[in-house]
Design an enzyme around this catalytic site. Structure first.
Site, PDB file in Angstrom:
ATOM      1  N   LYS A   1       0.260   4.221  -0.505  1.00 24.21           N
ATOM      2  CA  LYS A   1      -0.441   5.561   0.107  1.00 24.21           C
ATOM      3  C   LYS A   1      -0.219   6.702  -0.680  1.00 24.21           C
ATOM      4  CE  LYS A   1      -0.216   3.120   4.661  1.00 24.21           C
ATOM      5  NZ  LYS A   1      -0.141   3.460   6.195  1.00 24.21           N
TER       6      LYS A   1
ATOM      7  N   GLU B   1      -5.850  -4.803  10.328  1.00 23.81           N
ATOM      8  CA  GLU B   1      -4.731  -3.814  10.590  1.00 23.81           C
ATOM      9  C   GLU B   1      -4.978  -2.992  11.779  1.00 23.81           C
ATOM     10  OE1 GLU B   1      -2.751  -2.561   6.537  1.00 23.81           O
ATOM     11  OE2 GLU B   1      -4.195  -1.343   7.102  1.00 23.81           O
TER      12      GLU B   1
ATOM     13  N   HIS C   1      -9.648   1.485   4.396  1.00 27.56           N
ATOM     14  CA  HIS C   1      -8.507   1.734   5.268  1.00 27.56           C
ATOM     15  C   HIS C   1      -8.593   2.567   6.501  1.00 27.56           C
ATOM     16  CE1 HIS C   1      -4.188   2.821   6.253  1.00 27.56           C
ATOM     17  NE2 HIS C   1      -3.944   1.470   5.612  1.00 27.56           N
TER      18      HIS C   1
ATOM     19  N   ASN D   1       0.826  -1.220   0.280  1.00 32.01           N
ATOM     20  CA  ASN D   1       0.016   0.089  -0.024  1.00 32.01           C
ATOM     21  C   ASN D   1       0.859   1.115  -0.075  1.00 32.01           C
ATOM     22  OD1 ASN D   1      -1.788   2.100   0.547  1.00 32.01           O
ATOM     23  ND2 ASN D   1      -2.191   1.577   2.414  1.00 32.01           N
TER      24      ASN D   1
ATOM     25  N   SER E   1       2.908  -1.995  10.550  1.00 31.20           N
ATOM     26  CA  SER E   1       4.493  -2.088  10.551  1.00 31.20           C
ATOM     27  C   SER E   1       5.193  -3.665  10.427  1.00 31.20           C
ATOM     28  CB  SER E   1       4.865  -1.825  12.174  1.00 31.20           C
ATOM     29  OG  SER E   1       4.240  -0.392  12.166  1.00 31.20           O
TER      30      SER E   1
ATOM     31  N   GLU F   1      -6.949   4.886   7.770  1.00 27.34           N
ATOM     32  CA  GLU F   1      -6.721   6.294   7.187  1.00 27.34           C
ATOM     33  C   GLU F   1      -8.002   6.970   6.695  1.00 27.34           C
ATOM     34  OE1 GLU F   1      -2.996   5.748   5.450  1.00 27.34           O
ATOM     35  OE2 GLU F   1      -1.960   5.110   7.339  1.00 27.34           O
TER      36      GLU F   1
ATOM     37  N   GLY G   1       2.047   2.411  10.829  1.00 26.90           N
ATOM     38  CA  GLY G   1       3.244   3.459  10.612  1.00 26.90           C
ATOM     39  C   GLY G   1       3.702   3.815  11.961  1.00 26.90           C
TER      40      GLY G   1
HETATM   41  P1  PGA Z   1       2.783   0.314   7.703  1.00 29.62           P
HETATM   42  O1  PGA Z   1       1.203   0.732   7.098  1.00 29.62           O
HETATM   43  O2  PGA Z   1       3.126  -0.993   7.124  1.00 29.62           O
HETATM   44  O3  PGA Z   1       3.472   1.357   7.396  1.00 29.62           O
HETATM   45  O4  PGA Z   1       2.630   0.355   9.176  1.00 29.62           O
HETATM   46  C1  PGA Z   1       0.202  -0.403   7.003  1.00 29.62           C
HETATM   47  C2  PGA Z   1      -1.183   0.155   6.227  1.00 29.62           C
HETATM   48  O5  PGA Z   1      -1.557   1.126   6.373  1.00 29.62           O
HETATM   49  O6  PGA Z   1      -1.537  -0.685   5.347  1.00 29.62           O
END
Ligand code: PGA
Length: 249
Positions: free
Chosen positions: A11, A166, A95, A9, A212, A97, A172
């Protein structure tokens, strides 16, 4: 029975030119038979360039969002049909976010998942609890509500979609769920899927872990019985780390 999937992903990172460079590096670094499915989900504006860089490779293309309607007066939005035209196979929906920044509800996520399926795309439906919810002992209750709401009416189509667990507190942040924490959440999700669509369908539905994931923790996570791969954010932005995660699956 379930083939593993590792999806990047990206982003809001990578211009079209940068995306083509990254996709080419991933393509070139992939072992001939990685033994897992691999996908990358660049921003909309990089889809064409990345599709060209991946043409003829086993790496699938995905998008990060879509609008639930096929077309209409929705300034700034993109439909499933448009994504399909650009070669997308997958699309991430719900997601955390977007749930947080854009106010996406389970009902909207559900409509988006339906629109994706209707257009022949595979939705990657994201769910996960916040830190406060976990600390209050509400993880399973939150996942239950999100899964039931986001997948309402999809009980007979579970195999056509992918779930991503997630935990919001792990995205993140460098904090990863332990393999046991992740496995417990995945097993809970699979029980919910079984109640919605039957045990066989639930046993065939892929549930990815995200939050992560790094080259040094991927193998432990992916070896859990109900973890069928990963949705990778930060570590998918460099070919080396993404490939290391793919190869550890
Ligand atoms: P990350 O993000 O691996 O940077 O924690 C995962 C995601 O948001 O899909």
């Amino acid at each position: 029975m379930r083939s593993k999937l590792v999806a990047g992903n990206w982003k809001m990172y990578k211009t079209a030119a940068e995306g083509a460079v990254l996709a080419t590096a991933i393509r070139n670094g992939l072992r001939r038979k990685p033994g897992v499915e691999v996908a990358v989900c660049p921003p909309f504006t990089a889809l064409t360039a990345v599709a060209q860089a991946l043409a003829g490779s086993p790496i699938a293309l995905g998008a990060q969002n879509l609008h639930p309607e096929a077309e209409g007066a929705h300034t700034g939005e993109i439909s499933a049909v448009m994504l399909k035209e650009h070669g997308c196979v997958y699309v991430i929906v719900g997601h955390s976010e977007r749930r947080r920044e854009c106010g996406e509800t389970d009902a909207l996520v559900n409509a988006k998942a339906l629109a994706a399926l209707k257009a022949g795309l595979i939705p990657i439906v994201c769910v996960g609890e916040t830190r406060e919810e976990r600390e209050a002992g509400r993880t399973e209750a939150v996942l239950t509500e999100q899964i039931r709401g986001s997948l309402a009416g999809l009980g007979d189509r579970l195999e056509g979609l992918v779930i991503a667990y997630e935990p919001v507190w792990a995205i993140g942040t460098g904090l990863t769920a332990t393999p046991q924490q992740a496995q417990e959440a995945h097993a809970h999700i699979r029980r919910l899927l079984a109640a919605m669509g039957g045990r066989d369908a639930a046993a065939r539905t892929r549930i990815l872990y995200g939050g992560s994931v790094k080259p040094d923790n991927a193998a432990d996570l992916f070896s859990q019985p109900d973890i069928d791969g990963g949705l990778i954010g930060g570590a998918s932005l460099k070919a080396d780390s993404f490939l290391a995660i793919v190869h550890s699956a």
